[in-house]
Enzyme design. Structure first.
Site, PDB file in Angstrom:
ATOM      1  N   LYS A  53       0.839  -1.206   0.000  1.00 47.27           N
ATOM      2  CA  LYS A  53       0.000   0.000   0.000  1.00 47.27           C
ATOM      3  C   LYS A  53       0.875   1.259   0.000  1.00 47.27           C
ATOM      4  O   LYS A  53       0.628   2.204  -0.740  1.00 47.27           O
ATOM      5  CB  LYS A  53      -0.955  -0.012   1.209  1.00 47.27           C
ATOM      6  CG  LYS A  53      -2.021  -1.094   1.083  1.00 47.27           C
ATOM      7  CD  LYS A  53      -2.907  -1.267   2.306  1.00 47.27           C
ATOM      8  CE  LYS A  53      -3.808  -2.486   2.063  1.00 47.27           C
ATOM      9  NZ  LYS A  53      -4.829  -2.693   3.096  1.00 47.27           N
ATOM     10  N   GLN A  97      -5.373  -1.745   9.364  1.00 43.83           N
ATOM     11  CA  GLN A  97      -5.190  -3.062   8.745  1.00 43.83           C
ATOM     12  C   GLN A  97      -5.775  -4.156   9.642  1.00 43.83           C
ATOM     13  O   GLN A  97      -5.497  -4.199  10.839  1.00 43.83           O
ATOM     14  CB  GLN A  97      -3.697  -3.294   8.480  1.00 43.83           C
ATOM     15  CG  GLN A  97      -3.383  -4.536   7.669  1.00 43.83           C
ATOM     16  CD  GLN A  97      -3.815  -4.441   6.204  1.00 43.83           C
ATOM     17  OE1 GLN A  97      -3.982  -3.355   5.660  1.00 43.83           O
ATOM     18  NE2 GLN A  97      -3.989  -5.581   5.569  1.00 43.83           N
ATOM     19  N   ASP A 120     -11.768   2.248   3.469  1.00 44.52           N
ATOM     20  CA  ASP A 120     -12.092   0.822   3.346  1.00 44.52           C
ATOM     21  C   ASP A 120     -13.598   0.621   3.127  1.00 44.52           C
ATOM     22  O   ASP A 120     -14.020  -0.461   2.741  1.00 44.52           O
ATOM     23  CB  ASP A 120     -11.729   0.096   4.659  1.00 44.52           C
ATOM     24  CG  ASP A 120     -10.332  -0.503   4.663  1.00 44.52           C
ATOM     25  OD1 ASP A 120      -9.893  -0.945   3.600  1.00 44.52           O
ATOM     26  OD2 ASP A 120      -9.719  -0.532   5.751  1.00 44.52           O
TER      27      ASP A 120
HETATM   28  N1  L34 Z   1      -8.485  -2.729   6.788  1.00 46.39           N
HETATM   29  N2  L34 Z   1      -7.627  -4.791   6.249  1.00 46.39           N
HETATM   30  C1  L34 Z   1      -8.162  -3.629   5.856  1.00 46.39           C
HETATM   31  N3  L34 Z   1      -8.383  -3.338   4.545  1.00 46.39           N
HETATM   32  C2  L34 Z   1      -8.065  -4.225   3.587  1.00 46.39           C
HETATM   33  O1  L34 Z   1      -8.341  -3.968   2.304  1.00 46.39           O
HETATM   34  C3  L34 Z   1      -7.468  -5.441   3.964  1.00 46.39           C
HETATM   35  N4  L34 Z   1      -7.056  -6.384   3.032  1.00 46.39           N
HETATM   36  C4  L34 Z   1      -7.213  -7.804   3.371  1.00 46.39           C
HETATM   37  C5  L34 Z   1      -6.583  -8.019   4.746  1.00 46.39           C
HETATM   38  N5  L34 Z   1      -6.850  -6.938   5.679  1.00 46.39           N
HETATM   39  C6  L34 Z   1      -7.284  -5.717   5.313  1.00 46.39           C
HETATM   40  C7  L34 Z   1      -5.955  -6.227   2.262  1.00 46.39           C
HETATM   41  O2  L34 Z   1      -5.389  -5.159   2.094  1.00 46.39           O
HETATM   42  C8  L34 Z   1      -6.423  -8.464   2.264  1.00 46.39           C
HETATM   43  N6  L34 Z   1      -5.591  -7.415   1.695  1.00 46.39           N
HETATM   44  C9  L34 Z   1      -4.566  -7.620   0.755  1.00 46.39           C
HETATM   45  C10 L34 Z   1      -3.862  -6.557   0.186  1.00 46.39           C
HETATM   46  C11 L34 Z   1      -2.847  -6.779  -0.709  1.00 46.39           C
HETATM   47  C12 L34 Z   1      -2.498  -8.052  -1.085  1.00 46.39           C
HETATM   48  C13 L34 Z   1      -3.203  -9.118  -0.530  1.00 46.39           C
HETATM   49  C14 L34 Z   1      -4.210  -8.893   0.379  1.00 46.39           C
HETATM   50  C15 L34 Z   1      -1.374  -8.248  -2.038  1.00 46.39           C
HETATM   51  O3  L34 Z   1      -0.588  -7.375  -2.250  1.00 46.39           O
HETATM   52  N7  L34 Z   1      -1.229  -9.455  -2.612  1.00 46.39           N
HETATM   53  C16 L34 Z   1      -0.203  -9.806  -3.553  1.00 46.39           C
HETATM   54  C17 L34 Z   1       0.779 -10.805  -2.983  1.00 46.39           C
HETATM   55  C18 L34 Z   1       1.327 -10.458  -1.653  1.00 46.39           C
HETATM   56  C19 L34 Z   1       2.356 -11.450  -1.137  1.00 46.39           C
HETATM   57  O4  L34 Z   1       3.341 -11.685  -1.853  1.00 46.39           O
HETATM   58  O5  L34 Z   1       2.164 -12.000  -0.030  1.00 46.39           O
HETATM   59  C20 L34 Z   1      -0.852 -10.428  -4.785  1.00 46.39           C
HETATM   60  O6  L34 Z   1      -0.272 -10.384  -5.852  1.00 46.39           O
HETATM   61  O7  L34 Z   1      -1.942 -10.999  -4.630  1.00 46.39           O
END
Ligand code: L34
Length: 280
Positions: A53, A97, A120
């Site tokens: 983020k 988060q 959010d």
């Molecule tokens: N308050 N909490 C709040 N808002 C959110 O919108 C979230 N979420 C979920 C968990 N808690 C939260 C997220 O941000 C899930 N989530 C989230 C955000 C980004 C990624 C995954 C989940 C992400 O960047 N995923 C990458 C891989 C990351 C890695 O290598 O571990 C992807 O390519 O899917």
């Protein structure tokens, strides 16, 4: 492989280009969108998401502040920080988060965030607005999924849409957004009987349950659009979704990968919401 890959990174990159332009335009009016992200404790996965983020903010020219609080932070301390950020003029969006450590009351914290800074869209007021179709922000993950579905060129209208999972963060709002676009929506959960029968009806299948490779090829309709919200580690510690990707690829018409599917879109929608908040 039969299914077309829905490339979340590519869709995201394209959207971020136009968001970057919007930020540049706002700069000319003297406006810099600002996002505050609060993370409590040291869950490694949450740290990665928060880092992503921050990076997105940098890339787009959005000002960001990160608050890393220890796991033993009290409800009062966290509440005080949120209240301070509610008043801070250079902050347009506040994100706490999730999940929070067990001793903290998540619901109470979310309700402390000013609805106008709730990027959010988790605050009850914003959730209610979404329900009646009169909203400023959409929750990031479902909003990102709607963009991914749109990128396939397949209209939602009239389609059988099945959402597996009923969380407040993904499943419930997801169902509502599909309904807004005139899908016929079914929500499945842990008590659903004959789950495979229901999922097999889906033209559009969204899975958000948090169980690695739970959706198998026999549960998917030929040609379906399959969206995998899961972020799990498999037996080898490799990141994987809720969908058995390799097998389902042979049945689905289009599918999102994990990583590189829904995750990057969640972050892109957060950027969009922060810009929206900054516009007032
Ligand atoms: N308050 N909490 C709040 N808002 C959110 O919108 C979230 N979420 C979920 C968990 N808690 C939260 C997220 O941000 C899930 N989530 C989230 C955000 C980004 C990624 C995954 C989940 C992400 O960047 N995923 C990458 C891989 C990351 C890695 O290598 O571990 C992807 O390519 O899917």
């Amino acid at each position: 492989m039969k299914a077309k890959l829905i490339d979340g990174k590519a869709v995201s990159a394209k959207l971020r280009e136009s968001l970057k332009q919007e930020v540049a335009n706002l700069a000319e009016e003297g406006i810099t969108p600002g996002l505050a992200v609060i993370i409590v404790g040291d869950d490694p996965a949450s740290k990665v998401y928060v880092r992503n983020k921050e990076k997105a903010c940098e890339e787009l020219g959005i000002y960001s502040e990160k608050y890393e609080l220890p796991a033993q932070t009290t409800q009062e301390e966290l509440t005080e920080l949120v209240k301070k950020l509610n008043q801070k003029p250079d902050i347009d969006g506040i994100l706490v988060q999730l999940p929070l450590p067990k001793h903290l009351d998540e619901k109470a914290i979310i309700e402390t965030i000013s609805p106008s800074k709730d990027v959010d869209a988790f605050h009850a007021q914003n959730v209610g607005r979404i329900m009646i179709g009169d909203y400023k922000f959409l929750p990031c993950t479902p909003a990102g999924i709607m963009e991914l579905i749109a990128s396939t060129g397949i209209p939602v209208e009239g389609k059988e849409c099945v959402v597996v999972g009923r969380s407040n963060i993904v499943g419930k709002p997801m169902a509502m957004l599909l309904l807004h676009q005139n899908g016929t929506v079914t929500i499945c959960h842990s008590r659903t009987k004959n789950l495979a029968e229901v999922t097999k009806r889906a033209d559009i299948l969204v899975v958000a349950i948090g169980k690695a490779k739970f959706i198998t090829a026999d549960m998917v309709k030929e040609g379906a659009v399959v969206i995998d919200v899961g972020m799990n580690r498999d037996e080898n510690g490799k990141l994987c979704g809720d969908v058995d990707f390799d097998a389902v690829c042979e049945v689905a018409g289009a599918i999102t990968p994990v990583p590189g599917g829904v995750g990057p879109m969640t972050i892109t929608m957060l950027m969009r919401n922060t810009i929206t908040a900054a516009k007032g």
